[in-house]
Write a protein that holds these residues in place. Structure first.
Motif, PDB file in Angstrom:
ATOM      1  N   THR A  47      65.497 -24.184  29.762  1.00 29.58           N
ATOM      2  CA  THR A  47      64.141 -24.086  29.242  1.00 29.58           C
ATOM      3  C   THR A  47      63.962 -25.032  28.066  1.00 29.58           C
ATOM      4  N   LEU A  48      63.092 -26.012  28.219  1.00 29.75           N
ATOM      5  CA  LEU A  48      62.791 -26.984  27.168  1.00 29.75           C
ATOM      6  C   LEU A  48      61.633 -26.462  26.334  1.00 29.75           C
ATOM      7  N   VAL A  49      61.871 -26.355  25.021  1.00 29.42           N
ATOM      8  CA  VAL A  49      60.914 -25.748  24.102  1.00 29.42           C
ATOM      9  C   VAL A  49      60.322 -26.798  23.175  1.00 29.42           C
ATOM     10  N   GLU A  50      59.069 -26.645  22.827  1.00 28.64           N
ATOM     11  CA  GLU A  50      58.421 -27.479  21.811  1.00 28.64           C
ATOM     12  C   GLU A  50      59.223 -27.335  20.517  1.00 28.64           C
ATOM     13  N   PRO A  51      59.739 -28.442  19.922  1.00 29.50           N
ATOM     14  CA  PRO A  51      60.627 -28.322  18.763  1.00 29.50           C
ATOM     15  C   PRO A  51      60.040 -27.521  17.596  1.00 29.50           C
ATOM     16  N   GLY A  52      58.775 -27.678  17.317  1.00 26.19           N
ATOM     17  CA  GLY A  52      58.151 -26.961  16.209  1.00 26.19           C
ATOM     18  C   GLY A  52      58.057 -25.460  16.424  1.00 26.19           C
ATOM     19  N   ARG A  53      58.304 -25.005  17.654  1.00 30.85           N
ATOM     20  CA  ARG A  53      58.196 -23.576  17.965  1.00 30.85           C
ATOM     21  C   ARG A  53      59.540 -22.936  18.295  1.00 30.85           C
ATOM     22  N   ILE A  54      60.638 -23.617  17.960  1.00 25.80           N
ATOM     23  CA  ILE A  54      61.963 -23.097  18.302  1.00 25.80           C
ATOM     24  C   ILE A  54      62.236 -21.758  17.624  1.00 25.80           C
ATOM     25  N   VAL A  55      61.804 -21.587  16.384  1.00 27.00           N
ATOM     26  CA  VAL A  55      62.041 -20.322  15.677  1.00 27.00           C
ATOM     27  C   VAL A  55      61.265 -19.197  16.359  1.00 27.00           C
ATOM     28  N   GLU A  56      60.014 -19.444  16.668  1.00 27.19           N
ATOM     29  CA  GLU A  56      59.174 -18.437  17.332  1.00 27.19           C
ATOM     30  C   GLU A  56      59.779 -18.004  18.662  1.00 27.19           C
ATOM     31  N   VAL A  57      60.249 -18.965  19.452  1.00 28.93           N
ATOM     32  CA  VAL A  57      60.821 -18.650  20.760  1.00 28.93           C
ATOM     33  C   VAL A  57      62.156 -17.915  20.605  1.00 28.93           C
ATOM     34  N   ALA A  58      63.003 -18.353  19.660  1.00 32.79           N
ATOM     35  CA  ALA A  58      64.288 -17.684  19.446  1.00 32.79           C
ATOM     36  C   ALA A  58      64.078 -16.248  18.977  1.00 32.79           C
ATOM     37  N   GLU A 111      64.017 -33.958  13.182  1.00 37.53           N
ATOM     38  CA  GLU A 111      63.939 -32.749  12.370  1.00 37.53           C
ATOM     39  C   GLU A 111      63.219 -31.653  13.132  1.00 37.53           C
ATOM     40  N   LEU A 112      63.634 -30.426  12.844  1.00 32.64           N
ATOM     41  CA  LEU A 112      62.992 -29.264  13.423  1.00 32.64           C
ATOM     42  C   LEU A 112      63.262 -28.071  12.513  1.00 32.64           C
ATOM     43  N   PRO A 113      62.515 -26.983  12.689  1.00 31.34           N
ATOM     44  CA  PRO A 113      62.692 -25.820  11.816  1.00 31.34           C
ATOM     45  C   PRO A 113      64.076 -25.193  11.975  1.00 31.34           C
ATOM     46  N   SER A 114      64.576 -24.665  10.872  1.00 31.50           N
ATOM     47  CA  SER A 114      65.879 -24.017  10.854  1.00 31.50           C
ATOM     48  C   SER A 114      65.782 -22.580  11.346  1.00 31.50           C
ATOM     49  N   LEU A 115      66.792 -22.166  12.118  1.00 30.53           N
ATOM     50  CA  LEU A 115      66.898 -20.763  12.515  1.00 30.53           C
ATOM     51  C   LEU A 115      67.643 -19.933  11.476  1.00 30.53           C
ATOM     52  N   THR A 116      68.320 -20.580  10.536  1.00 34.55           N
ATOM     53  CA  THR A 116      69.188 -19.880   9.590  1.00 34.55           C
ATOM     54  C   THR A 116      68.492 -18.790   8.778  1.00 34.55           C
ATOM     55  N   PRO A 117      67.268 -18.978   8.258  1.00 33.41           N
ATOM     56  CA  PRO A 117      66.651 -17.890   7.486  1.00 33.41           C
ATOM     57  C   PRO A 117      66.476 -16.596   8.291  1.00 33.41           C
ATOM     58  N   ASP A 118      66.235 -16.709   9.594  1.00 34.05           N
ATOM     59  CA  ASP A 118      66.058 -15.535  10.443  1.00 34.05           C
ATOM     60  C   ASP A 118      67.310 -15.181  11.231  1.00 34.05           C
ATOM     61  N   TRP A 119      68.209 -16.143  11.372  1.00 30.40           N
ATOM     62  CA  TRP A 119      69.387 -15.992  12.209  1.00 30.40           C
ATOM     63  C   TRP A 119      70.579 -16.595  11.464  1.00 30.40           C
ATOM     64  N   PRO A 120      71.211 -15.842  10.547  1.00 31.28           N
ATOM     65  CA  PRO A 120      72.278 -16.401   9.709  1.00 31.28           C
ATOM     66  C   PRO A 120      73.423 -17.058  10.488  1.00 31.28           C
ATOM     67  N   TYR A 133      75.171 -35.779  13.338  1.00 26.43           N
ATOM     68  CA  TYR A 133      74.094 -36.485  14.038  1.00 26.43           C
ATOM     69  C   TYR A 133      72.927 -36.876  13.134  1.00 26.43           C
ATOM     70  N   GLY A 134      72.818 -36.287  11.946  1.00 29.38           N
ATOM     71  CA  GLY A 134      71.712 -36.604  11.050  1.00 29.38           C
ATOM     72  C   GLY A 134      70.445 -35.837  11.339  1.00 29.38           C
ATOM     73  N   ILE A 135      70.543 -34.709  11.997  1.00 31.16           N
ATOM     74  CA  ILE A 135      69.364 -33.901  12.312  1.00 31.16           C
ATOM     75  C   ILE A 135      69.040 -33.012  11.114  1.00 31.16           C
ATOM     76  N   THR A 136      67.807 -33.070  10.646  1.00 35.44           N
ATOM     77  CA  THR A 136      67.372 -32.280   9.503  1.00 35.44           C
ATOM     78  C   THR A 136      66.762 -30.977   9.988  1.00 35.44           C
ATOM     79  N   PHE A 137      67.219 -29.873   9.423  1.00 36.38           N
ATOM     80  CA  PHE A 137      66.697 -28.547   9.756  1.00 36.38           C
ATOM     81  C   PHE A 137      65.848 -28.077   8.579  1.00 36.38           C
ATOM     82  N   VAL A 138      64.551 -28.184   8.740  1.00 34.10           N
ATOM     83  CA  VAL A 138      63.598 -27.845   7.678  1.00 34.10           C
ATOM     84  C   VAL A 138      63.671 -26.350   7.398  1.00 34.10           C
ATOM     85  N   GLY A 139      63.866 -26.005   6.120  1.00 32.94           N
ATOM     86  CA  GLY A 139      63.949 -24.610   5.726  1.00 32.94           C
ATOM     87  C   GLY A 139      65.366 -24.073   5.655  1.00 32.94           C
TER      88      GLY A 139
END
Length: 173
Positions: A47-58, A111-120, A133-139
């Motif tokens: 399942t390919l997810v819109e990067p900006g919505r990865i936190v919502e989907v997870a 870059e895409l939103p970080s899951l860490t605040p909701d998913w340690p 890889y240089g991927i930035t996880f916002v938040g």
């Protein structure tokens, strides 16, 4: 044991989270390996997810479907297509096969939103993707290198990273 196929997940997400799922386009494997899919392009069934919505989907997977265990986050560098593809592997506590969410990011500004605040449990996986890889996880609360030293320049797992330093095993001088 729950058994949710990727097709079922895409249908559920399309109904409950409109616009969160993308249609995957084929990616190039350059050069094509001597094994695996030929002649060098493929589409996965994940399942390919819109990067900006990865936190919502997870969070939907966790809170609505019971997939509470994030096993890992893997990154693949598709240099020929100019994208990174991240694969998030989730498991249900009652067992069964994993669900895989994927997100594609442009190599020039990954870059895409970080899951860490909701998913340690995502903490070290995101730091690894950042470091190699240089991927930035916002938040992300502490996005620092985890393997390489702070002064290291570049991202050694990118396919365009130059070989440098000591001779590699199996190379001729």
């Amino acid at each position: 044991m729950p058994h949710l196929r990727a097709e079922d997940l895409r249908e559920i997400l399309g109904r409950d989270l409109p616009g969160a799922v993308q249609d995957p386009s084929p990616l190039q494997i350059v050069p094509p390996p001597s094994h695996g899919p030929q002649p060098g392009s493929f589409v996965t069934g994940d399942t390919l997810v819109e990067p900006g919505r990865i936190v919502e989907v997870a969070l939907y997977l966790r809170d609505s479907l019971g997939y509470t265990y994030l096993s890992d986050i893997a990154v693949v560098d598709y240099l020929a297509d100019g994208v990174f593809e991240l694969g998030y592997r989730f498991y249900h506590v009652d067992g069964g096969p994993a669900l895989v969410l994927k997100a594609r990011l442009p190599r020039e500004s990954p870059e895409l939103p970080s899951l860490t605040p909701d998913w340690p449990g995502a903490n070290f996986h995101e730091r690894e993707a950042f470091d190699l890889y240089g991927i930035t996880f916002v938040g992300h609360p502490f996005l620092r290198r985890i393997y390489m030293w702070d002064e290291f320049e570049g991202f050694p797992m990118r396919k365009d990273f130059p070989k440098q330093g000591d001779k590699y095993i199996g190379e001729e001088e």
